[in-house]
Write an enzyme that holds these catalytic residues in place. Structure first.
Site, PDB file in Angstrom:
ATOM      1  N   ASP A 124      -3.039   7.933  -1.317  1.00 50.63           N
ATOM      2  CA  ASP A 124      -3.498   6.899  -0.383  1.00 50.63           C
ATOM      3  C   ASP A 124      -4.917   6.455  -0.733  1.00 50.63           C
ATOM      4  OD1 ASP A 124      -3.559   5.580   2.464  1.00 50.63           O
ATOM      5  OD2 ASP A 124      -5.281   6.939   2.445  1.00 50.63           O
ATOM      6  N   GLU A 136       0.148   5.490  12.593  1.00 48.07           N
ATOM      7  CA  GLU A 136      -1.206   5.007  12.861  1.00 48.07           C
ATOM      8  C   GLU A 136      -1.237   3.520  13.189  1.00 48.07           C
ATOM      9  OE1 GLU A 136      -5.292   5.188  13.316  1.00 48.07           O
ATOM     10  OE2 GLU A 136      -3.942   6.870  12.935  1.00 48.07           O
ATOM     11  N   ASP A 137      -0.428   2.723  12.472  1.00 50.39           N
ATOM     12  CA  ASP A 137      -0.550   1.265  12.555  1.00 50.39           C
ATOM     13  C   ASP A 137       0.596   0.561  13.280  1.00 50.39           C
ATOM     14  OD1 ASP A 137      -2.880   1.488  11.086  1.00 50.39           O
ATOM     15  OD2 ASP A 137      -1.874   1.195   9.167  1.00 50.39           O
ATOM     16  N   ASP A 175     -18.837  15.274 -27.039  1.00 50.47           N
ATOM     17  CA  ASP A 175     -17.421  14.996 -26.847  1.00 50.47           C
ATOM     18  C   ASP A 175     -17.149  13.525 -26.542  1.00 50.47           C
ATOM     19  OD1 ASP A 175     -18.577  15.015 -24.404  1.00 50.47           O
ATOM     20  OD2 ASP A 175     -17.090  16.292 -23.429  1.00 50.47           O
ATOM     21  N   HIS A 220       0.818  -1.223   0.000  1.00 48.11           N
ATOM     22  CA  HIS A 220       0.000   0.000   0.000  1.00 48.11           C
ATOM     23  C   HIS A 220       0.851   1.272   0.000  1.00 48.11           C
ATOM     24  CE1 HIS A 220      -3.078   2.926   0.844  1.00 48.11           C
ATOM     25  NE2 HIS A 220      -2.539   3.201   2.018  1.00 48.11           N
ATOM     26  N   HIS A 222       3.550   6.936   5.633  1.00 48.29           N
ATOM     27  CA  HIS A 222       2.345   7.627   6.080  1.00 48.29           C
ATOM     28  C   HIS A 222       1.475   6.811   7.038  1.00 48.29           C
ATOM     29  CE1 HIS A 222       0.310   5.438   2.714  1.00 48.29           C
ATOM     30  NE2 HIS A 222      -0.763   5.560   3.458  1.00 48.29           N
TER      31      HIS A 222
END
Length: 754
Positions: free
Chosen positions: A176, A100-101, A299, A72, A96
């Site tokens: 993300d 958090e994890d 278009d 990821h 990133h």
């Protein structure tokens, strides 16, 4: 292996030696190859080090899809590498999720990497937590006892303000979200739909506003697939059937243009421009409303011409128009007047070979880079590059975010401003002095007045567009010159400007300023105005509620507080109608039939429970329409007759066992409703009433008028309407007709006195 030891080894050796899954090796090497093309060697080394740190932190973690978690952040970083973003941004993208994890702290990252990387990771972490506060999610309820919708709105407010302080945070978040959308199938259906809807509401418009088309169209299509899978597959299949034919046609057109441009000694790249599935779906919806079909989309076939200079753009345009005839009204010059997200190009639509409409976009190489990568194409954080003052000037809308953040007292007001004024399509209009003003699509002269200055809006009494007097609810078009006529009196804005059904104010910022003006007015007048609004809304909804029931539904503790907010615009007419419509009536005291599968009646769109294959029809005694609470009565010869829930015919029925539950289905048919209008009689009254009804595209089945001895008249109109929403808008229009004193629905109970 200890991380300190790993740093001594060659990063490529570590990657190829220790990775157990071939896909991880491939993704890591793809990222390193991408950044090697534009970053210096020491920066590439820093990216490699960030990757190893992230791989160590996420070791053993798996995603819902079953793949190693490290895939990821690798994918997110790879998307940003395609945009040629700086070293700090790529490193932050790789890291990133570690806070958090993985339990990594801000200080841990600051010690191991540049402090700028730590700031970006911290910013993205705060935004990631927002994803777990989505309305209706179980986690939202666990995080706080507050209203989950409000908690989500507050988180979104923080995200948008964070974006104004450093755009890179949101660029990482977009990358993300893009990878999350590509792997959304592993989640439960309800959560997939919630995330997809949020993507369409917030992240896709955000990518559009930042000019990053490459991310926007992918987010659109991925979200659309989860929200409306049947239509997605239908359009995909339809495009696939004609793909070979379409590609052959576009290539023939491109080859013809290459010959023409080469003959004029004009160097250019000419190629087809693909259309996203969600974009085609929106076009189909728009054209279907106009009675057109897919083949009428102008278009659907599109090509792009990329040249070297602005002057070449106009030369190429002239050559295109020499070859094929342009369609009137289908030309836009975004080179001379760029969009606020920095987009520049010439757009024209011509009648091409075989009579097929063809959209042609003409731009320079630099314009094309901006169109695909938006803000990233002008990135001021790239190593060794001075601040791009021209770029910063174009991003004034971001500074506007901070201004609204300070001005908006309520989070909901701030979010509404962002969605309506920043995420909406734009039109460009001129002041009488020739200055360009960018407005949201559909904006009116009132919106324009408030955009120029708050006091100009407060004193606005009329408007001229292109030198001609127009109504204040007139939508502005690209290229209009707008002049505001003012009054010297201090009467301020009209209360009607806050009625969304009348269309005077479209922008949230202008609406907020109107509300602020009313908030400063006398409390007594606001309360009286609120009484009038509440009385009208209850009459429209056919409700008869006492004070306690009203306060419970609208979530106010005191009636004066409710009326004050309603009169000042703090509670909008739409919010009031939505909350009042939640009124719950007591269950009927008659036996319920056994539960069977619902049967949708093809004639009326009514779902009937507990009966066989019976058709339905609307009862003539009460004429229910979508939005009303309804019950069904099983007749002996004509299927199920649908009545309003509190219809006297049902309440007095001697055979309650023949009453069955029914509900509104999805059919979009028209339903009859009787409307009574009381007015003072005058010449032209009937004409004015019928014109207003026609303007709302409502069909009039019959009109009966009756004169009274006191000079008044009562009109009874039988109308065919699509439901309560359309009827509410019509009531607002009819109440504005001169001499009309009241508009009610025939048979409606009078509202409770307030």
């Amino acid at each position: 292996m200890d991380f300190g030891l790993r740093q001594v080894l060659s990063s490529r050796e570590v990657i190829n030696r220790d990775m157990e899954h071939g896909v991880e090796v491939k993704e890591a090497n793809v990222l390193l190859d991408k950044v090697s093309r534009y970053l210096p060697k020491d920066a590439v080394k820093e990216v490699e080090r960030a990757y190893l740190y992230a791989e160590e932190c996420h070791d053993g973690q798996l995603r819902k899809s079953g793949e190693p978690y490290i895939i990821h952040p690798l994918q997110a970083a790879s998307f940003l590498a395609d945009l040629n973003l700086d070293c700090d941004t790529i490193c932050a993208a790789l890291l990133h999720d570690v806070m958090e994890d993985c339990g990594v702290t801000y200080d841990d990252i600051s010690k191991s990497f540049d402090p700028e990387v730590a700031k970006l990771v911290d910013g993205v972490t705060k935004l990631t937590r927002m994803d777990y506060r989505m309305p209706g999610s179980d986690t939202a309820l666990l995080l706080s006892s507050d209203d989950p919708d409000r908690l989500y709105a507050e988180s979104l407010r923080k995200m948008l303000v964070a974006m104004a302080e450093d755009i890179r945070v949101v660029l990482i978040k977009l990358a993300d979200r893009l990878h999350n959308m590509k792997t959304l199938d592993a989640l439960p259906s309800a959560k997939r739909k919630a995330i997809a809807q949020e993507t369409l509401d917030i992240y896709s418009p955000l990518a559009h506003r930042l000019g990053i088309w490459e991310i926007k169209w992918q987010l659109d299509d991925l979200a659309f697939r989860h929200l409306n899978e049947d239509r997605y597959r239908e359009i995909s299949k339809m495009l696939a059937v004609r793909r070979a034919e379409r590609e052959e046609y576009v290539e023939q057109v491109c080859q013809r243009l290459r010959e023409v441009l080469n003959g004029a000694d004009l160097e250019a790249d000419v190629y087809g421009r693909p259309k996203g599935i969600y974009s085609i779906y929106n076009k189909m919806q728009k054209y279907a409303a106009q009675g057109n079909e897919l083949r009428d989309i102008l278009d659907l076939y599109a090509i792009r011409i990329v040249v070297e200079s602005e002057s070449d753009c106009y030369r190429a345009l002239g050559l295109v128009h020499q070859v094929w005839s342009p369609i009137p009204g289908q030309f836009d010059d975004y080179v001379a007047t760029p969009k606020e997200n920095m987009y520049q190009a010439l757009h024209t639509t011509v009648i091409c070979q075989g009579g097929q409409p063809l959209e042609v976009q003409i731009k320079t190489t630099e314009m094309h880079q901006v169109a695909e990568y938006g803000v990233a194409a002008h990135w001021r954080y790239k190593e060794g590059r001075a601040r791009d003052l021209k770029f910063e000037e174009k991003m004034t809308w971001m500074r506007q975010l901070l201004e609204w953040q300070r001005e908006a007292a309520e989070t909901e007001d701030f979010i509404e401003s962002v969605k309506q004024d920043i995420f909406r399509d734009q039109v460009f209009v001129y002041t009488p002095k020739g200055d360009i003003v960018e407005m949201g699509a559909g904006s009116t002269p009132v919106d324009f007045a408030y955009k120029i200055h708050t006091e100009l809006g407060h004193h606005c009494m009329g408007g001229k567009v292109n030198g001609r007097l127009v109504g204040l609810d007139t939508p502005l078009q690209n290229g209009d010159t707008v002049e505001i006529m003012t009054t010297k009196s201090n009467r301020g804005p009209s209360p009607d400007w806050l009625n969304p059904n009348l269309g005077y104010v479209k922008s949230a910022s202008a609406r907020q300023k109107v509300r602020q003006w009313f908030n400063h007015q006398a409390r007594g007048s606001n309360i009286e105005r609120g009484k009038d609004k509440l009385r009208k809304e209850m009459r429209r909804l056919n409700l008869n509620l006492d004070e306690a029931e009203i306060l419970s539904l609208v979530r106010f503790e005191a009636m004066d507080d409710l009326l004050l907010n309603l009169g000042s615009g703090g509670l909008t007419d739409g919010q009031l109608a939505h909350r009042l419509s939640q009124a719950v009536r007591p269950e009927p005291e008659f036996p319920q039939p056994r539960p069977n599968l619902p049967l949708s009646s093809p004639s009326s769109g009514i779902s009937v429970l507990g009966v066989g294959d019976l058709l339905t029809r609307m009862a003539q005694c009460c004429n229910p329409i979508p939005g009303d609470e309804i019950s069904g009565f099983v007749t002996r010869a004509r299927g199920v007759t649908v009545h309003k829930y509190d219809c006297k015919s049902l309440l007095n029925e001697d055979e309650p066992e023949r009453i069955v539950p029914v509900s509104w289905g999805e059919a979009k048919e028209l339903y009859p409703v009787r409307v009574c209008i009381d007015a003072y009689d005058r010449v032209g009254l009937l004409r004015d009433v019928t014109v207003r009804v026609s303007e709302e595209r409502v069909n009039i089945a019959s009109v009966v008028t009756q004169e009274r001895s006191d000079g008044t008249v009562i009109m009874e109109l039988t109308l065919h309407t699509t439901g309560m929403e359309q009827l509410g808008k019509l009531f607002a229009k009819l109440e504005g007709v001169k001499s009309v004193t009241s508009v009610t629905r025939a048979g409606s109970a009078m509202p409770a006195q307030v």
